[in-house]
Design a protein around this motif. Structure first.
Motif, PDB file in Angstrom:
ATOM      1  N   THR A 136     -11.549   8.369 -11.419  1.00  0.00           N
ATOM      2  CA  THR A 136     -10.548   7.634 -10.883  1.00  0.00           C
ATOM      3  C   THR A 136      -9.250   8.282 -10.865  1.00  0.00           C
ATOM      4  OG1 THR A 136     -10.173   5.951 -12.383  1.00  0.00           O
ATOM      5  CG2 THR A 136     -12.415   5.798 -10.313  1.00  0.00           C
ATOM      6  N   PRO A 137      -8.362   7.343 -10.251  1.00  0.00           N
ATOM      7  CA  PRO A 137      -6.903   8.112 -10.597  1.00  0.00           C
ATOM      8  C   PRO A 137      -6.395   6.953 -11.480  1.00  0.00           C
ATOM      9  CG  PRO A 137      -7.471   7.592  -8.067  1.00  0.00           C
ATOM     10  CD  PRO A 137      -8.696   7.295  -7.955  1.00  0.00           C
ATOM     11  N   LEU A 138      -5.257   6.752 -11.692  1.00  0.00           N
ATOM     12  CA  LEU A 138      -4.647   6.322 -12.430  1.00  0.00           C
ATOM     13  C   LEU A 138      -3.691   4.398 -11.710  1.00  0.00           C
ATOM     14  CD1 LEU A 138      -2.518   6.968 -15.303  1.00  0.00           C
ATOM     15  CD2 LEU A 138      -4.690   5.564 -15.636  1.00  0.00           C
ATOM     16  N   LEU A 139      -3.548   5.215 -10.295  1.00  0.00           N
ATOM     17  CA  LEU A 139      -2.400   4.669  -9.172  1.00  0.00           C
ATOM     18  C   LEU A 139      -2.517   4.972  -7.253  1.00  0.00           C
ATOM     19  CD1 LEU A 139       0.810   4.952 -11.308  1.00  0.00           C
ATOM     20  CD2 LEU A 139      -0.047   2.610 -11.010  1.00  0.00           C
ATOM     21  N   VAL A 140      -2.880   4.104  -6.688  1.00  0.00           N
ATOM     22  CA  VAL A 140      -3.359   3.995  -5.373  1.00  0.00           C
ATOM     23  C   VAL A 140      -1.760   4.003  -4.413  1.00  0.00           C
ATOM     24  CG1 VAL A 140      -4.241   4.237  -3.470  1.00  0.00           C
ATOM     25  CG2 VAL A 140      -5.053   3.862  -5.171  1.00  0.00           C
ATOM     26  N   ARG A 141      -1.115   4.749  -3.910  1.00  0.00           N
ATOM     27  CA  ARG A 141      -0.028   4.264  -3.101  1.00  0.00           C
ATOM     28  C   ARG A 141      -0.414   4.169  -1.561  1.00  0.00           C
ATOM     29  NH1 ARG A 141       4.935   7.615  -3.946  1.00  0.00           N
ATOM     30  NH2 ARG A 141       3.994   9.228  -2.512  1.00  0.00           N
ATOM     31  N   ILE A 142      -0.245   3.081  -1.099  1.00  0.00           N
ATOM     32  CA  ILE A 142      -0.219   2.696  -0.165  1.00  0.00           C
ATOM     33  C   ILE A 142       0.679   2.642   1.231  1.00  0.00           C
ATOM     34  CG2 ILE A 142      -1.328   1.374   1.507  1.00  0.00           C
ATOM     35  CD1 ILE A 142      -3.289   0.663  -0.058  1.00  0.00           C
ATOM     36  N   HIS A 143       1.483   4.100   2.182  1.00  0.00           N
ATOM     37  CA  HIS A 143       2.864   3.477   3.080  1.00  0.00           C
ATOM     38  C   HIS A 143       2.159   2.966   4.165  1.00  0.00           C
ATOM     39  CE1 HIS A 143       5.901   4.211   4.388  1.00  0.00           C
ATOM     40  NE2 HIS A 143       5.812   4.895   5.545  1.00  0.00           N
ATOM     41  N   LEU A 144       2.181   2.168   5.112  1.00  0.00           N
ATOM     42  CA  LEU A 144       1.776   1.923   6.204  1.00  0.00           C
ATOM     43  C   LEU A 144       3.866   1.679   7.352  1.00  0.00           C
ATOM     44  CD1 LEU A 144      -1.241  -0.558   5.748  1.00  0.00           C
ATOM     45  CD2 LEU A 144      -0.777   2.030   6.516  1.00  0.00           C
ATOM     46  N   ASP A 145       3.639   2.084   8.089  1.00  0.00           N
ATOM     47  CA  ASP A 145       4.694   1.727   8.951  1.00  0.00           C
ATOM     48  C   ASP A 145       3.849   0.963  10.049  1.00  0.00           C
ATOM     49  OD1 ASP A 145       7.053   1.567  10.302  1.00  0.00           O
ATOM     50  OD2 ASP A 145       6.624   3.835  11.254  1.00  0.00           O
ATOM     51  N   ALA A 146       4.301  -0.679  10.099  1.00  0.00           N
ATOM     52  CA  ALA A 146       3.439  -1.008  10.885  1.00  0.00           C
ATOM     53  C   ALA A 146       4.509  -2.249  12.085  1.00  0.00           C
ATOM     54  CB  ALA A 146       3.215  -2.533  10.271  1.00  0.00           C
ATOM     55  N   ASP A 147       3.674  -2.481  13.359  1.00  0.00           N
ATOM     56  CA  ASP A 147       4.895  -2.938  14.125  1.00  0.00           C
ATOM     57  C   ASP A 147       4.883  -4.497  14.126  1.00  0.00           C
ATOM     58  OD1 ASP A 147       4.343  -1.105  15.404  1.00  0.00           O
ATOM     59  OD2 ASP A 147       2.764  -1.350  16.886  1.00  0.00           O
ATOM     60  N   GLY A 148       5.389  -5.020  14.897  1.00  0.00           N
ATOM     61  CA  GLY A 148       5.627  -6.863  14.386  1.00  0.00           C
ATOM     62  C   GLY A 148       7.213  -7.068  13.943  1.00  0.00           C
ATOM     63  N   GLY A 149       8.030  -6.242  13.852  1.00  0.00           N
ATOM     64  CA  GLY A 149       8.962  -6.568  12.984  1.00  0.00           C
ATOM     65  C   GLY A 149       8.859  -7.192  11.275  1.00  0.00           C
ATOM     66  N   VAL A 150       7.751  -6.991  10.989  1.00  0.00           N
ATOM     67  CA  VAL A 150       7.359  -7.205   9.958  1.00  0.00           C
ATOM     68  C   VAL A 150       7.192  -5.642   8.356  1.00  0.00           C
ATOM     69  CG1 VAL A 150       6.404  -9.099   8.252  1.00  0.00           C
ATOM     70  CG2 VAL A 150       6.962  -9.344  10.653  1.00  0.00           C
ATOM     71  N   ALA A 151       8.159  -5.544   8.063  1.00  0.00           N
ATOM     72  CA  ALA A 151       7.346  -4.693   7.300  1.00  0.00           C
ATOM     73  C   ALA A 151       6.606  -4.902   5.691  1.00  0.00           C
ATOM     74  CB  ALA A 151       8.976  -4.441   5.888  1.00  0.00           C
ATOM     75  N   PHE A 152       5.737  -3.417   5.941  1.00  0.00           N
ATOM     76  CA  PHE A 152       4.768  -3.511   5.149  1.00  0.00           C
ATOM     77  C   PHE A 152       5.275  -2.512   3.754  1.00  0.00           C
ATOM     78  CE2 PHE A 152       0.939  -1.956   3.117  1.00  0.00           C
ATOM     79  CZ  PHE A 152       0.044  -2.308   3.385  1.00  0.00           C
ATOM     80  N   PRO A 153       5.835  -3.672   2.387  1.00  0.00           N
ATOM     81  CA  PRO A 153       6.344  -2.024   1.802  1.00  0.00           C
ATOM     82  C   PRO A 153       5.645  -1.464   1.241  1.00  0.00           C
ATOM     83  CG  PRO A 153       6.437  -5.002   0.778  1.00  0.00           C
ATOM     84  CD  PRO A 153       5.346  -4.973   2.052  1.00  0.00           C
TER      85      PRO A 153
END
Length: 222
Positions: free
Chosen positions: A176-193
């Motif tokens: 397994t990796p040590l870390l997983v990074r998830i980036h999502l550019d979502a609609d709805g005017g609310v950021a997905f950090p």
């Protein structure tokens, strides 16, 4: 003596009606604006709840990842963690009553949802105790819709035990990796950090004897 009573002229009545119309239009516009603001606030709160729920689920499952091979590569190496830019597979127990079915293979995937949007969904599969192929459990469940673009990245340690750079694909399926990074550019005017979630299992597990080499199937006891 009776005084003459003077009524309103036609012009005065028309002026009063015009003024009343302006006032009513202002009130209606104010009510409409307030309604839109309330509705927008409700939508933003609902969207935040959806994003928070998706993040919590992913973080919790990665924190419970198991060193349990769920298959083999064409070369005969065991599959413990399969990480790609748009999909991720690993074994973990589910929360609550769902965990009674034992550890399950989770597949997180960004899937085309039409209109140049994607959705994040999870697919579950039971791992037979006899080491057979995982058996799918129903249809995929949608965690989040309305994603303009997104992706997964992975970070671990190299063979010299030095931190690696972020990778769009996790090459060593035996660990397994040590870390997983998830980036999502979502609609709805609310950021997905951007979410960076640690994987509980030691990334050097496959080199420390939790399971040996090729052809190993089934649960591994630490």
């Amino acid at each position: 003596m009776m005084r003459s009573v003077r009524g309103f002229s036609l012009m005065e009545v028309l002026a009063a009606l015009a003024l009343l119309t302006i006032v009513l239009l202002g009130v209606y516009s104010g009510i409409g604006t307030a309604t839109r603001i309330v509705r927008s606030g409700d939508d933003a709160i609902e969207r935040m709840d959806e994003i928070r729920s998706a993040q919590t689920f992913i973080r919790d499952e990665l924190a419970q990842a198991l060193v349990m091979p769920y298959g083999e590569t064409d070369d005969g190496d065991v599959l413990v963690f399969d990480g790609r830019a748009q999909t991720m597979k690993f074994v973990a127990p589910l929360p609550g009553y769902l965990s009674r079915m034992g550890a399950q293979l989770l597949t997180l995937a960004l899937v085309d949802d039409g209109r140049e949007r994607q959705r994040l969904e999870v697919t579950l599969a039971l791992i037979p105790p006899d080491g057979g192929d995982p058996q799918p459990l129903g249809e995929p469940e949608v965690l989040l819709r309305g994603i303009r673009k997104g992706g997964f990245a992975y970070r671990g340690m190299d063979d010299q035990n030095r931190p690696m750079d972020w990778q769009d694909e996790w090459a060593d399926h035996r660990r397994t990796p040590l870390l997983v990074r998830i980036h999502l550019d979502a609609d709805g005017g609310v950021a997905f950090p951007d979410m960076v979630a640690p994987v509980r299992i030691d990334a050097s597990a496959s080199r420390n004897g939790f399971f040996s080499g090729r052809g190993t199937r089934g649960p591994v006891i630490r």
